[in-house]
Design a protein around this motif. Structure first.
Motif, short mmCIF file in Angstrom:
data_model
loop_
_atom_site.label_atom_id
_atom_site.label_comp_id
_atom_site.label_asym_id
_atom_site.label_seq_id
_atom_site.Cartn_x
_atom_site.Cartn_y
_atom_site.Cartn_z
N ASP A 157 27.06 -74.94 -51.31
CA ASP A 157 25.82 -75.69 -51.42
C ASP A 157 24.75 -74.98 -50.58
N VAL A 158 23.48 -75.18 -50.89
CA VAL A 158 22.42 -74.51 -50.13
C VAL A 158 22.32 -75.02 -48.70
N HIS A 159 22.84 -76.22 -48.45
CA HIS A 159 22.80 -76.82 -47.12
C HIS A 159 24.14 -76.66 -46.41
N GLN A 160 24.10 -76.44 -45.11
CA GLN A 160 25.34 -76.31 -44.37
C GLN A 160 26.17 -77.59 -44.45
N GLY A 161 27.48 -77.42 -44.56
CA GLY A 161 28.39 -78.56 -44.55
C GLY A 161 28.65 -79.02 -43.13
N ASN A 162 27.61 -79.56 -42.51
CA ASN A 162 27.69 -79.89 -41.08
C ASN A 162 28.69 -80.99 -40.78
N GLY A 163 28.74 -82.02 -41.63
CA GLY A 163 29.70 -83.09 -41.40
C GLY A 163 31.13 -82.60 -41.52
N THR A 164 31.39 -81.79 -42.53
CA THR A 164 32.73 -81.24 -42.72
C THR A 164 33.13 -80.39 -41.54
N ALA A 165 32.20 -79.55 -41.06
CA ALA A 165 32.49 -78.70 -39.90
C ALA A 165 32.86 -79.54 -38.68
N GLN A 166 32.10 -80.62 -38.46
CA GLN A 166 32.37 -81.47 -37.29
C GLN A 166 33.71 -82.18 -37.41
N ILE A 167 34.00 -82.69 -38.58
CA ILE A 167 35.25 -83.44 -38.78
C ILE A 167 36.46 -82.57 -38.48
N PHE A 168 36.41 -81.30 -38.87
CA PHE A 168 37.57 -80.43 -38.74
C PHE A 168 37.46 -79.42 -37.60
N GLU A 169 36.57 -79.67 -36.66
CA GLU A 169 36.37 -78.69 -35.60
C GLU A 169 37.63 -78.46 -34.76
N ASN A 170 38.52 -79.44 -34.69
CA ASN A 170 39.75 -79.29 -33.92
C ASN A 170 41.00 -79.33 -34.79
N GLU A 171 40.83 -79.15 -36.08
CA GLU A 171 41.96 -79.20 -37.02
C GLU A 171 42.24 -77.78 -37.55
N ARG A 172 43.27 -77.15 -37.03
CA ARG A 172 43.54 -75.75 -37.34
C ARG A 172 44.10 -75.58 -38.75
N ARG A 173 44.56 -76.66 -39.35
CA ARG A 173 45.13 -76.55 -40.70
C ARG A 173 44.05 -76.52 -41.78
N VAL A 174 42.81 -76.81 -41.39
CA VAL A 174 41.69 -76.80 -42.35
C VAL A 174 40.67 -75.76 -41.89
N PHE A 175 40.41 -74.79 -42.75
CA PHE A 175 39.41 -73.75 -42.45
C PHE A 175 38.15 -74.08 -43.24
N THR A 176 37.04 -74.23 -42.53
CA THR A 176 35.77 -74.58 -43.17
C THR A 176 34.88 -73.34 -43.28
#
Length: 300
Positions: A157-176
């Motif tokens: 998307d043209v906009h950063q996925g800021n919410g997704t990045a924050q949600i998974f900032e400490n979840e190593r199994r999900v790469f954003t």
């Protein structure tokens, strides 16, 4: 068969000034049916999502205020429109559609949600027309139920996925991975595992060069067993909220490359449609429909 989450509530009218972008949710499936790309059997209507699943991603206090329509005026302004029970139900059904789509993707390689891509919603906030983060909810569902152990979220998307990045900032199994306009909303960016901010006015050739240099390497390094793809068409040069300059053809080539990488690596992918705000609705609908057409041609 291509399977697509869709419910009439997706196109529920908003207050004056917000109705135009919602038209695409009716027009996309109608156009795909008209062209014979899909049949009625391709469309499935998602049900409601259990609160326990929502709470694996979103803060309990935030969710309760959203559910009970008690968010402050300031919080509602951040979302971009006033709350209503119908709009909250819409978000719940969208998230359920993305989870259901994951199951179809395991069977068929790919599945779609006509809506979704609500990547600005964080753990305890809504923003930018997003209240519940559908792909984040679905990713956590897959992890909790041991349906996936390593997930890659591709956000183009043209906009950063800021919410997704924050949600998974400490979840190593999900790469954003977010590839977005550097000078676009949101003004305050979060930190994805990989952010590629793009200069204003980038055209298709440069966009595709960067994507083709990046995505195969990411897949090789992360070895995901499931991919979420946010296929916003607000990267178009015609988009009134974006600052990039892709043609419809380049946008279609973008989608094709993502799907080809998923196929080559035998990784199922769920696709949510994200943003699109061109002044002419046909530009939005055609670009979104191309994503479905490419997948149909490659997978079926």
């Amino acid at each position: 068969m291509l399977k697509i989450a869709y419910d009439p509530i997706y196109a529920h009218p908003l207050p004056e000034g917000h109705r135009f972008p919602m038209l695409k949710y009716e027009l996309i499936p109608a156009q795909l049916l008209h062209e014979g790309v899909i049949t009625r059997e391709s469309l499935f209507s998602p049900g409601l999502l259990d609160e326990a699943i929502i709470l694996k991603t979103h803060n309990e206090n935030y969710w309760q205020q959203l559910r009970d329509l008690t968010l402050s005026d300031k919080e509602q302004r951040r979302i971009g429109f006033p709350l209503s029970a119908r709009l909250v139900e819409r978000e719940i059904r969208i998230a359920k559609g993305t989870i259901d789509g994951c199951r179809f993707a395991f069977d068929n390689g790919v599945a779609f949600n006509v809506a979704g891509g609500t990547h600005h919603a964080g753990t305890n906030w809504g923003e930018g027309f997003c209240m519940l983060n559908d792909q984040a909810i679905a990713a956590n569902y897959l992890l909790a139920n041991k349906l996936a152990a390593s997930i890659l979220i591709i956000d183009l998307d043209v906009h950063q996925g800021n919410g997704t990045a924050q949600i998974f900032e400490n979840e190593r199994r999900v790469f954003t991975f977010s590839m977005h306009g550097a000078n676009n909303f949101p003004s305050r960016k979060e930190t994805s595992d990989l952010d590629i901010p793009l200069a204003d006015g980038i055209e298709g050739d440069e966009f595709l060069r960067i994507l083709k240099e990046t995505l195969p390497r990411l897949i090789s390094q992360q070895k995901p067993d499931f991919i979420f793809y946010l296929a916003g068409v607000d990267v178009l040069g015609t988009d009134k909220l974006g600052k990039l300059a892709l043609s419809r053809e380049a946008c279609k080539a973008r989608d094709q490359f993502v799907f080809e990488q998923c196929i080559a690596n035998n990784i199922p992918v769920q696709v949510s449609m994200g943003g699109g705000y061109s002044p002419q609705i046909r530009d939005i609908v055609e670009a979104h429909c191309n994503t479905f057409k490419v997948a149909s041609d490659l997978y079926f």
